[in-house]
Every structure is written in structure tokens, then in C-alpha cells.
Design an enzyme around this catalytic site. Sequence first.
Site, mmCIF file in Angstrom:
data_model
loop_
_atom_site.group_PDB
_atom_site.id
_atom_site.type_symbol
_atom_site.label_atom_id
_atom_site.label_comp_id
_atom_site.label_asym_id
_atom_site.label_seq_id
_atom_site.Cartn_x
_atom_site.Cartn_y
_atom_site.Cartn_z
ATOM 1 N N GLY A 57 -17.438 26.073 -10.271
ATOM 2 C CA GLY A 57 -18.652 25.887 -9.471
ATOM 3 C C GLY A 57 -18.454 26.040 -7.983
ATOM 4 N N ARG A 73 -30.008 14.198 2.901
ATOM 5 C CA ARG A 73 -29.107 14.528 1.794
ATOM 6 C C ARG A 73 -28.537 13.256 1.149
ATOM 7 N NH1 ARG A 73 -24.916 18.545 3.858
ATOM 8 N NH2 ARG A 73 -24.080 18.205 1.773
ATOM 9 N N HIS A 94 -13.325 17.994 1.749
ATOM 10 C CA HIS A 94 -14.323 18.072 2.824
ATOM 11 C C HIS A 94 -14.959 16.724 3.140
ATOM 12 C CE1 HIS A 94 -14.735 22.679 1.947
ATOM 13 N NE2 HIS A 94 -13.642 22.376 2.616
ATOM 14 N N CYS A 151 -16.781 7.676 13.728
ATOM 15 C CA CYS A 151 -17.231 7.827 15.109
ATOM 16 C C CYS A 151 -16.981 9.264 15.577
ATOM 17 C CB CYS A 151 -16.472 6.841 15.988
ATOM 18 S SG CYS A 151 -16.844 7.041 17.735
ATOM 19 N N ASP A 163 -20.288 14.466 -2.369
ATOM 20 C CA ASP A 163 -21.326 13.595 -2.937
ATOM 21 C C ASP A 163 -20.820 12.405 -3.743
ATOM 22 O OD1 ASP A 163 -20.528 14.789 -5.379
ATOM 23 O OD2 ASP A 163 -22.112 16.297 -5.288
ATOM 24 N N CYS A 169 -14.197 8.597 18.594
ATOM 25 C CA CYS A 169 -12.825 8.097 18.389
ATOM 26 C C CYS A 169 -12.374 8.173 16.944
ATOM 27 C CB CYS A 169 -12.691 6.666 18.915
ATOM 28 S SG CYS A 169 -13.393 5.408 17.821
ATOM 29 N N GLN A 211 -14.344 20.035 -3.248
ATOM 30 C CA GLN A 211 -14.924 20.316 -1.932
ATOM 31 C C GLN A 211 -16.208 19.510 -1.755
ATOM 32 O OE1 GLN A 211 -14.757 24.913 -1.213
ATOM 33 N NE2 GLN A 211 -14.523 24.554 -3.393
HETATM 34 C C1 BJW Z 1 -22.588 26.824 -10.609
HETATM 35 C C2 BJW Z 1 -23.718 26.254 -11.140
HETATM 36 C C3 BJW Z 1 -23.535 25.508 -12.293
HETATM 37 C C4 BJW Z 1 -24.344 27.277 -9.403
HETATM 38 N N1 BJW Z 1 -22.318 25.399 -12.800
HETATM 39 N N2 BJW Z 1 -21.398 26.699 -11.147
HETATM 40 C C5 BJW Z 1 -9.886 32.150 7.475
HETATM 41 C C6 BJW Z 1 -10.666 33.289 7.401
HETATM 42 C C7 BJW Z 1 -12.009 33.260 7.779
HETATM 43 C C8 BJW Z 1 -12.603 32.092 8.236
HETATM 44 C C9 BJW Z 1 -11.829 30.955 8.286
HETATM 45 C C10 BJW Z 1 -10.495 30.990 7.919
HETATM 46 N N3 BJW Z 1 -9.980 29.733 8.069
HETATM 47 C C11 BJW Z 1 -10.960 28.935 8.517
HETATM 48 C C12 BJW Z 1 -12.089 29.652 8.668
HETATM 49 C C13 BJW Z 1 -13.383 29.142 9.156
HETATM 50 C C14 BJW Z 1 -14.173 28.405 8.093
HETATM 51 C C15 BJW Z 1 -14.495 29.328 6.934
HETATM 52 O O1 BJW Z 1 -13.897 29.324 5.881
HETATM 53 N N4 BJW Z 1 -15.519 30.154 7.075
HETATM 54 C C16 BJW Z 1 -15.938 31.074 6.018
HETATM 55 C C17 BJW Z 1 -17.348 30.728 5.552
HETATM 56 C C18 BJW Z 1 -15.803 32.462 6.516
HETATM 57 N N5 BJW Z 1 -13.447 27.230 7.641
HETATM 58 C C19 BJW Z 1 -13.424 26.117 8.355
HETATM 59 O O2 BJW Z 1 -13.960 26.032 9.439
HETATM 60 C C20 BJW Z 1 -12.660 24.939 7.759
HETATM 61 N N6 BJW Z 1 -11.768 24.399 8.743
HETATM 62 C C21 BJW Z 1 -10.579 24.945 9.014
HETATM 63 O O3 BJW Z 1 -10.132 25.868 8.366
HETATM 64 O O4 BJW Z 1 -9.927 24.362 10.079
HETATM 65 C C22 BJW Z 1 -8.851 25.078 10.691
HETATM 66 C C23 BJW Z 1 -9.462 26.205 11.514
HETATM 67 C C24 BJW Z 1 -10.500 25.951 12.374
HETATM 68 C C25 BJW Z 1 -11.073 26.987 13.122
HETATM 69 C C26 BJW Z 1 -10.598 28.286 12.962
HETATM 70 C C27 BJW Z 1 -9.558 28.542 12.074
HETATM 71 C C28 BJW Z 1 -8.983 27.476 11.345
HETATM 72 C C29 BJW Z 1 -13.621 23.818 7.440
HETATM 73 C C30 BJW Z 1 -14.566 24.155 6.340
HETATM 74 C C31 BJW Z 1 -15.553 23.030 6.147
HETATM 75 C C32 BJW Z 1 -16.651 23.369 5.146
HETATM 76 N N7 BJW Z 1 -17.701 22.408 5.261
HETATM 77 C C33 BJW Z 1 -18.816 22.492 4.347
HETATM 78 C C34 BJW Z 1 -19.832 21.408 4.741
HETATM 79 C C35 BJW Z 1 -19.336 20.016 4.339
HETATM 80 C C36 BJW Z 1 -20.251 18.946 4.770
HETATM 81 C C37 BJW Z 1 -21.598 19.021 4.108
HETATM 82 O O5 BJW Z 1 -21.714 18.889 2.882
HETATM 83 O O6 BJW Z 1 -22.553 19.215 4.848
HETATM 84 O O7 BJW Z 1 -18.343 22.294 2.997
HETATM 85 S S1 BJW Z 1 -19.576 24.096 4.269
HETATM 86 C C38 BJW Z 1 -19.888 24.067 2.552
HETATM 87 O O8 BJW Z 1 -19.117 25.101 1.881
HETATM 88 C C39 BJW Z 1 -19.334 22.722 2.044
HETATM 89 C C40 BJW Z 1 -18.684 23.135 0.747
HETATM 90 O O9 BJW Z 1 -17.726 22.181 0.350
HETATM 91 C C41 BJW Z 1 -18.111 24.494 1.079
HETATM 92 C C42 BJW Z 1 -17.828 25.337 -0.130
HETATM 93 O O10 BJW Z 1 -18.993 25.666 -0.804
HETATM 94 P P1 BJW Z 1 -19.028 25.665 -2.395
HETATM 95 O O11 BJW Z 1 -18.755 24.323 -2.905
HETATM 96 O O12 BJW Z 1 -18.200 26.753 -2.896
HETATM 97 O O13 BJW Z 1 -20.607 25.935 -2.658
HETATM 98 P P2 BJW Z 1 -21.401 27.329 -2.650
HETATM 99 O O14 BJW Z 1 -22.822 27.006 -2.505
HETATM 100 O O15 BJW Z 1 -20.808 28.284 -1.714
HETATM 101 O O16 BJW Z 1 -21.143 27.907 -4.118
HETATM 102 C C43 BJW Z 1 -21.680 27.281 -5.268
HETATM 103 C C44 BJW Z 1 -21.163 28.008 -6.482
HETATM 104 O O17 BJW Z 1 -21.605 27.316 -7.618
HETATM 105 C C45 BJW Z 1 -21.679 29.453 -6.614
HETATM 106 O O18 BJW Z 1 -20.591 30.312 -6.895
HETATM 107 C C46 BJW Z 1 -22.632 29.391 -7.815
HETATM 108 O O19 BJW Z 1 -22.649 30.574 -8.594
HETATM 109 C C47 BJW Z 1 -22.051 28.246 -8.578
HETATM 110 N N8 BJW Z 1 -22.992 27.530 -9.415
HETATM 111 N N9 BJW Z 1 -24.804 26.613 -10.277
HETATM 112 C C48 BJW Z 1 -21.274 26.030 -12.156
HETATM 113 N N10 BJW Z 1 -24.604 24.934 -12.858
HETATM 114 ZN ZN ZN Z 2 -15.592 5.120 18.433
#
Ligand code: BJW
Ligand code: ZN
Length: 245
Positions: free
Chosen positions: A188, A71, A120, A128, A105, A131, A102
Site C-alpha cells: 500500500g 485529519r 514519518h 514544539c 495514523d 525546541c 510510513q
Molecule cells: C492501496 C489501497 C488498498 C490504495 N490496499 N494499497 C532523493 C531523491 C528525490 C527527492 C528526495 C530524495 N531524498 C529526499 C528527497 C525529498 C523528499 C522526497 O522523497 N520527495 C519525493 C516526493 C520526490 N523526501 C523528504 O523530504 C524526506 N526527508 C529526507 O529525506 O530528509 C533528508 C533530506 C532533506 C532534504 C533534501 C534531501 C534529503 C521526508 C519525507 C517525509 C514525507 N512526509 C509525508 C507526510 C507525513 C505527515 C502527514 O501525514 O501529513 O509522508 S508525505 C506522504 O508521503 C506521507 C507518506 O508517509 C508518504 C508516502 O506516501 P505513501 O504512503 O506511499 O502514500 P501514497 O498516497 O503515495 O500511495 C498510496 C498507495 O496505496 C498507492 O500506490 C495506491 O495504489 C495504494 N493503495 N488503496 C493497498 N486498498
Molecule cells: Zn519548545
Amino acid sequence: MISFPGELIEQLRGAQHIAILTGAGTSAESGVPTFRDGQSGLWAQYNPQELATPFAFQTNPQLVWDWYQWRRELIAQVSPNPGHFALAEMQAIFHHITLISQNVDGLHQRAGSQNVIELHGNILRDKCFNCDAAFKAAPPAKKSIPRCPRCGGLARPDVVWFGESLDSDKLNLAWEAAQNCDVFLSIGTSTVVQPAASLPVNAGENGAVLIEINPQPTPVTRLAAYVLQGPSGEILPQLLDKIAN
Ligand code: BJW
Ligand code: ZN
């Protein structure tokens, strides 16, 4: 040319504080795949549980490392799109904009945006696994996982995985912006990943005018006062043109 409702333009022009949340869709037109779009999204091909959790890294660090290196290589080859540039210009014209992303990049910054709250993290940094010490990211071609200069632990990308907490300072700044803005743009993002997904909801509950830009409906759509349905790379430059002139 898009015809924007006059009231929407007036509300943007008159806003004291605008908060903007962006997601992967903002970078889609640059060629960075989103996560959840049907065929093209990353999660259509890869299982998030095997790649974007601390457990995945503990279980198979090389698999996770290789995926992030792939990536990184992809991101190094793309450029910001007109949507990124329009947001950067908006920030320069109106000094009361908080940009929360979020995305990991760095494309907002490459387009000239300042003070981006990267909820994010950033894929272009390593830290690390053991640590948390931050260090410069390995070049995308590096196949072996570097070791931490401080403790010898394995390097990992400085992004937030599922189950990990977001940086509390960044999250507090984002909450503050959502609570105090009079206009909130959700651009988005599928708004399904917490806690980021609660920001537009919270802003709306606090009286902000909620605007969504997305080709597809999301949980925010029914809460939004204005839904601009389409790609942000096309809508944002036209919106900027309209509010600035
Ligand atoms: C266009 C377009 C164009 C297309 N123009 N638009 C409460 C309830 C339920 C679950 C949880 C909760 N609290 C926490 C959770 C767990 C979890 C969570 O939310 N899970 C759900 C999926 C259910 N959250 C976490 O674990 C978070 N941590 C946390 O809350 O810590 C405390 C805690 C821990 C444990 C338990 C409880 C609390 C951390 C979340 C980290 C997300 N990480 C990622 C990966 C990042 C690293 C990487 O890049 O690899 O972040 S996952 C991924 O999703 C990435 C993104 O930032 C994130 C959001 O996605 P995004 O940006 O919305 O993308 P898409 O693909 O989903 O959508 C794209 C959109 O664009 C679409 O709508 C298209 O239509 C549109 N689109 N083309 C405009 N041209
Ligand atoms: Zn270290």
C-alpha cells in the site's frame, strides 16, 4: 478466494526474517485518504508545499494546524481494517517480523502490532516547532495552536515533513531490517517518497524475495518477485490464512 503461488507461501513460511513496509494504502479501507491516489488522495485537493513542509508552518501555522486537526478528527473516527489485523496476527505468529510504516495514523498499533517503526512520526503526538520537546497532542477540537510548556514555541504535529530528516535510530533499524531480511513485503505504498522508497530496492539488492501488495503498479512492481494486485484489506487476511494453516 485468491490463489497464491505455492512457492510464495513456502518462502514466507520458511523465512528467517520478514520485513514489511506499509504506506497509506494500508489504511485506505479504514477510510483514511491516501496522498497520491487520483481523485481521492489528499494531494489531489491540497498542495503538499503549503501543508507538509516546515516553511508552510512558518508561513501559515494556523492553516497547517487546522488541516492536521481535521485529519486527527478523521483518524479518531476510523478503525483498523482486516489488513491491519492480519499484519498484527502475522507478527504474533512469526516472531521474526519487522513492521516499518510510513503511516502516521497509529492504526497498526490499534490493531495490536508491536514495535512498529514509524518512519514519518505519529499524528497523535505534538512537539514544539522551536525546541522539539514532545508533548501530548491537543484534542482534535482545539482550534488555537498550543504553546510549548518549555519555551513558548508553537506546537506542531510530530510527523516528518518534506525536507526534514527522519529519526536516525528508526531509519537505521529500518535499513538493518531491509538488509537482513529474506522476504520483504511492500504494501500500500507508492514508493516514491525517499528514503523509505529505497528500503524495498535495498532489500531486493541484498537478495530478499520482494513481494508487493497494491492495486496499482509502482516503481517496485518491476523489481518484485511476486505482485499481489488488489486491496491489502482483502489480500492480507487470505495470505495469513494460507501461511498459518
Ligand atoms: C492501496 C489501497 C488498498 C490504495 N490496499 N494499497 C532523493 C531523491 C528525490 C527527492 C528526495 C530524495 N531524498 C529526499 C528527497 C525529498 C523528499 C522526497 O522523497 N520527495 C519525493 C516526493 C520526490 N523526501 C523528504 O523530504 C524526506 N526527508 C529526507 O529525506 O530528509 C533528508 C533530506 C532533506 C532534504 C533534501 C534531501 C534529503 C521526508 C519525507 C517525509 C514525507 N512526509 C509525508 C507526510 C507525513 C505527515 C502527514 O501525514 O501529513 O509522508 S508525505 C506522504 O508521503 C506521507 C507518506 O508517509 C508518504 C508516502 O506516501 P505513501 O504512503 O506511499 O502514500 P501514497 O498516497 O503515495 O500511495 C498510496 C498507495 O496505496 C498507492 O500506490 C495506491 O495504489 C495504494 N493503495 N488503496 C493497498 N486498498
Ligand atoms: Zn519548545
